[in-house]
Design a protein around this motif. Structure first.
Motif, PDB file in Angstrom:
ATOM      1  N   TYR A  57       0.934  -1.229   0.027  1.00 42.55           N
ATOM      2  CA  TYR A  57       0.011   0.039   0.083  1.00 42.55           C
ATOM      3  C   TYR A  57       0.816   1.398   0.017  1.00 42.55           C
ATOM      4  CZ  TYR A  57      -3.744  -3.098   1.060  1.00 42.55           C
ATOM      5  OH  TYR A  57      -4.814  -4.190   0.718  1.00 42.55           O
ATOM      6  N   ILE A  58       2.224   1.109   0.225  1.00 40.35           N
ATOM      7  CA  ILE A  58       3.042   2.465   0.260  1.00 40.35           C
ATOM      8  C   ILE A  58       4.140   2.033  -0.854  1.00 40.35           C
ATOM      9  CG2 ILE A  58       4.680   3.752   1.315  1.00 40.35           C
ATOM     10  CD1 ILE A  58       3.184   3.077   3.880  1.00 40.35           C
ATOM     11  N   ALA A  59       4.887   1.311  -1.086  1.00 39.32           N
ATOM     12  CA  ALA A  59       6.109   1.099  -1.854  1.00 39.32           C
ATOM     13  C   ALA A  59       5.523   0.851  -3.274  1.00 39.32           C
ATOM     14  CB  ALA A  59       6.979  -0.008  -1.512  1.00 39.32           C
ATOM     15  N   TYR A  60       4.683  -0.068  -3.561  1.00 43.33           N
ATOM     16  CA  TYR A  60       4.108  -0.339  -4.746  1.00 43.33           C
ATOM     17  C   TYR A  60       3.528   0.755  -5.355  1.00 43.33           C
ATOM     18  CZ  TYR A  60       1.699  -3.383  -8.143  1.00 43.33           C
ATOM     19  OH  TYR A  60       1.264  -3.816  -9.294  1.00 43.33           O
ATOM     20  N   PRO A  61       2.536   1.566  -4.681  1.00 41.98           N
ATOM     21  CA  PRO A  61       1.738   2.583  -5.500  1.00 41.98           C
ATOM     22  C   PRO A  61       2.956   3.516  -5.880  1.00 41.98           C
ATOM     23  CG  PRO A  61       0.775   2.161  -3.632  1.00 41.98           C
ATOM     24  CD  PRO A  61       1.837   1.338  -3.572  1.00 41.98           C
ATOM     25  N   LEU A  62       3.912   3.848  -5.078  1.00 42.72           N
ATOM     26  CA  LEU A  62       4.909   4.769  -5.309  1.00 42.72           C
ATOM     27  C   LEU A  62       5.874   4.438  -6.693  1.00 42.72           C
ATOM     28  CD1 LEU A  62       6.131   6.312  -1.894  1.00 42.72           C
ATOM     29  CD2 LEU A  62       4.763   7.321  -3.433  1.00 42.72           C
ATOM     30  N   ALA A  63       5.837   3.022  -6.530  1.00 46.31           N
ATOM     31  CA  ALA A  63       6.841   2.575  -7.847  1.00 46.31           C
ATOM     32  C   ALA A  63       5.955   2.515  -8.972  1.00 46.31           C
ATOM     33  CB  ALA A  63       7.308   1.075  -7.403  1.00 46.31           C
ATOM     34  N   LEU A  64       4.894   2.413  -8.942  1.00 42.04           N
ATOM     35  CA  LEU A  64       3.772   2.561 -10.108  1.00 42.04           C
ATOM     36  C   LEU A  64       4.042   4.088 -10.589  1.00 42.04           C
ATOM     37  CD1 LEU A  64       0.886   0.251  -9.433  1.00 42.04           C
ATOM     38  CD2 LEU A  64       2.617  -0.038 -11.080  1.00 42.04           C
ATOM     39  N   LEU A  65       3.901   4.930  -9.577  1.00 44.72           N
ATOM     40  CA  LEU A  65       3.840   6.367 -10.024  1.00 44.72           C
ATOM     41  C   LEU A  65       5.090   6.689 -10.605  1.00 44.72           C
ATOM     42  CD1 LEU A  65       2.029   8.824  -9.797  1.00 44.72           C
ATOM     43  CD2 LEU A  65       2.815   9.189  -7.703  1.00 44.72           C
ATOM     44  N   ALA A  66       6.089   6.127 -10.089  1.00 44.73           N
ATOM     45  CA  ALA A  66       7.581   6.478 -10.824  1.00 44.73           C
ATOM     46  C   ALA A  66       7.646   5.975 -12.034  1.00 44.73           C
ATOM     47  CB  ALA A  66       8.819   6.126  -9.782  1.00 44.73           C
ATOM     48  N   VAL A  67       7.172   4.925 -12.389  1.00 45.68           N
ATOM     49  CA  VAL A  67       7.117   4.251 -13.712  1.00 45.68           C
ATOM     50  C   VAL A  67       6.121   5.253 -14.789  1.00 45.68           C
ATOM     51  CG1 VAL A  67       6.652   2.498 -15.170  1.00 45.68           C
ATOM     52  CG2 VAL A  67       7.792   1.967 -12.850  1.00 45.68           C
ATOM     53  N   VAL A  68       5.203   5.700 -14.128  1.00 44.41           N
ATOM     54  CA  VAL A  68       4.294   6.569 -14.923  1.00 44.41           C
ATOM     55  C   VAL A  68       5.095   7.891 -15.352  1.00 44.41           C
ATOM     56  CG1 VAL A  68       2.148   7.874 -14.866  1.00 44.41           C
ATOM     57  CG2 VAL A  68       2.151   5.596 -14.405  1.00 44.41           C
ATOM     58  N   GLU A  69       5.877   8.553 -14.119  1.00 44.02           N
ATOM     59  CA  GLU A  69       6.398   9.555 -14.373  1.00 44.02           C
ATOM     60  C   GLU A  69       7.567   9.348 -15.372  1.00 44.02           C
ATOM     61  OE1 GLU A  69       7.208  13.678 -13.973  1.00 44.02           O
ATOM     62  OE2 GLU A  69       5.402  12.423 -13.239  1.00 44.02           O
ATOM     63  N   MET A  70       8.115   8.394 -15.391  1.00 42.89           N
ATOM     64  CA  MET A  70       9.389   8.193 -16.350  1.00 42.89           C
ATOM     65  C   MET A  70       8.863   7.910 -17.679  1.00 42.89           C
ATOM     66  SD  MET A  70      12.432   5.799 -14.323  1.00 42.89           S
ATOM     67  CE  MET A  70      11.168   4.627 -13.838  1.00 42.89           C
ATOM     68  N   ALA A  71       7.726   7.420 -17.814  1.00 36.56           N
ATOM     69  CA  ALA A  71       7.071   7.082 -19.254  1.00 36.56           C
ATOM     70  C   ALA A  71       6.806   8.457 -19.773  1.00 36.56           C
ATOM     71  CB  ALA A  71       5.948   6.043 -19.086  1.00 36.56           C
ATOM     72  N   GLY A  72       6.105   9.303 -18.788  1.00 33.16           N
ATOM     73  CA  GLY A  72       5.549  10.609 -19.259  1.00 33.16           C
ATOM     74  C   GLY A  72       6.898  11.375 -19.614  1.00 33.16           C
ATOM     75  N   ARG A  73       7.805  11.444 -19.022  1.00 28.61           N
ATOM     76  CA  ARG A  73       9.435  12.117 -19.295  1.00 28.61           C
ATOM     77  C   ARG A  73       9.695  11.441 -20.530  1.00 28.61           C
ATOM     78  NH1 ARG A  73      11.592  15.234 -14.977  1.00 28.61           N
ATOM     79  NH2 ARG A  73       9.924  15.447 -13.445  1.00 28.61           N
ATOM     80  N   LEU A  74       9.662  10.223 -20.928  1.00 29.37           N
ATOM     81  CA  LEU A  74      10.322   9.765 -22.106  1.00 29.37           C
ATOM     82  C   LEU A  74       9.455  10.117 -23.209  1.00 29.37           C
ATOM     83  CD1 LEU A  74      11.222   6.220 -21.065  1.00 29.37           C
ATOM     84  CD2 LEU A  74      12.723   7.865 -21.736  1.00 29.37           C
ATOM     85  N   LEU A  75       8.085  10.093 -23.051  1.00 24.75           N
ATOM     86  CA  LEU A  75       7.047  10.667 -24.154  1.00 24.75           C
ATOM     87  C   LEU A  75       7.406  11.872 -24.452  1.00 24.75           C
ATOM     88  CD1 LEU A  75       4.657  10.176 -25.903  1.00 24.75           C
ATOM     89  CD2 LEU A  75       3.430  10.840 -23.944  1.00 24.75           C
ATOM     90  N   GLN A  76       7.744  13.114 -23.237  1.00 17.54           N
ATOM     91  CA  GLN A  76       7.977  14.358 -23.538  1.00 17.54           C
ATOM     92  C   GLN A  76       9.206  14.558 -24.712  1.00 17.54           C
ATOM     93  OE1 GLN A  76       8.163  16.111 -20.083  1.00 17.54           O
ATOM     94  NE2 GLN A  76       5.886  16.803 -19.816  1.00 17.54           N
ATOM     95  N   ARG A  77      10.063  13.689 -24.264  1.00 17.52           N
ATOM     96  CA  ARG A  77      11.610  13.825 -24.743  1.00 17.52           C
ATOM     97  C   ARG A  77      11.500  13.227 -26.295  1.00 17.52           C
ATOM     98  NH1 ARG A  77      16.561  10.871 -22.222  1.00 17.52           N
ATOM     99  NH2 ARG A  77      15.845   9.182 -23.724  1.00 17.52           N
ATOM    100  N   SER A  78      10.810  12.462 -26.455  1.00 15.44           N
ATOM    101  CA  SER A  78      10.563  11.913 -27.783  1.00 15.44           C
ATOM    102  C   SER A  78       9.792  12.890 -28.633  1.00 15.44           C
ATOM    103  CB  SER A  78       9.829  10.541 -27.970  1.00 15.44           C
ATOM    104  OG  SER A  78       8.569  10.395 -27.498  1.00 15.44           O
ATOM    105  N   ARG A  79       8.740  13.528 -28.003  1.00 16.86           N
ATOM    106  CA  ARG A  79       7.958  14.432 -28.863  1.00 16.86           C
ATOM    107  C   ARG A  79       8.788  15.905 -29.175  1.00 16.86           C
ATOM    108  NH1 ARG A  79       3.455  13.524 -31.222  1.00 16.86           N
ATOM    109  NH2 ARG A  79       2.774  15.629 -30.557  1.00 16.86           N
ATOM    110  N   SER A  80       9.764  15.917 -28.361  1.00 16.54           N
ATOM    111  CA  SER A  80      10.475  17.369 -28.491  1.00 16.54           C
ATOM    112  C   SER A  80      11.445  17.341 -29.574  1.00 16.54           C
ATOM    113  CB  SER A  80      11.142  18.052 -27.157  1.00 16.54           C
ATOM    114  OG  SER A  80      12.121  16.957 -26.634  1.00 16.54           O
ATOM    115  N   SER A  81      12.026  16.275 -29.919  1.00 19.14           N
ATOM    116  CA  SER A  81      13.154  16.300 -30.687  1.00 19.14           C
ATOM    117  C   SER A  81      12.527  15.634 -32.147  1.00 19.14           C
ATOM    118  CB  SER A  81      14.244  15.186 -30.222  1.00 19.14           C
ATOM    119  OG  SER A  81      13.768  13.947 -30.030  1.00 19.14           O
TER     120      SER A  81
END
Length: 81
Positions: A57-81
């Motif tokens: 209930y604490i570590a697993y949701p935070l890990a999922l949120l970190a994965v979503v954040e990294m995926a969003g940042r990769l998406l932003q980086r791929s869209r900017s170049s």
């Protein structure tokens, strides 16, 4: 005063490509669904009375949120170049 956008430092900013925010929302929805359907199996996999709920209930949701954040940042980086 001109209609162009400038920063506090006086630099002019150019508009980039529009960002697909709906894709990031889909990532977040997928993470929420992954948590809802798999938190009990994560708790059982830990197999400890105290650490199981903490991880599920604490570590697993935070890990999922970190994965979503990294995926969003990769998406932003791929869209900017």
């Amino acid at each position: 005063m001109s209609g162009e956008a400038t920063t506090l430092m006086g630099r002019e900013e150019a508009l980039g490509k529009p960002y697909p925010l709906w894709m990031e929302r889909l990532f977040l929805l997928a993470a929420v669904l992954a948590f809802v359907y798999s938190h009990s199996s994560v708790r059982e996999a830990v197999g400890h009375d105290v650490l199981g709920p903490l991880v599920a209930y604490i570590a697993y949701p935070l890990a999922l949120l970190a994965v979503v954040e990294m995926a969003g940042r990769l998406l932003q980086r791929s869209r900017s170049s």
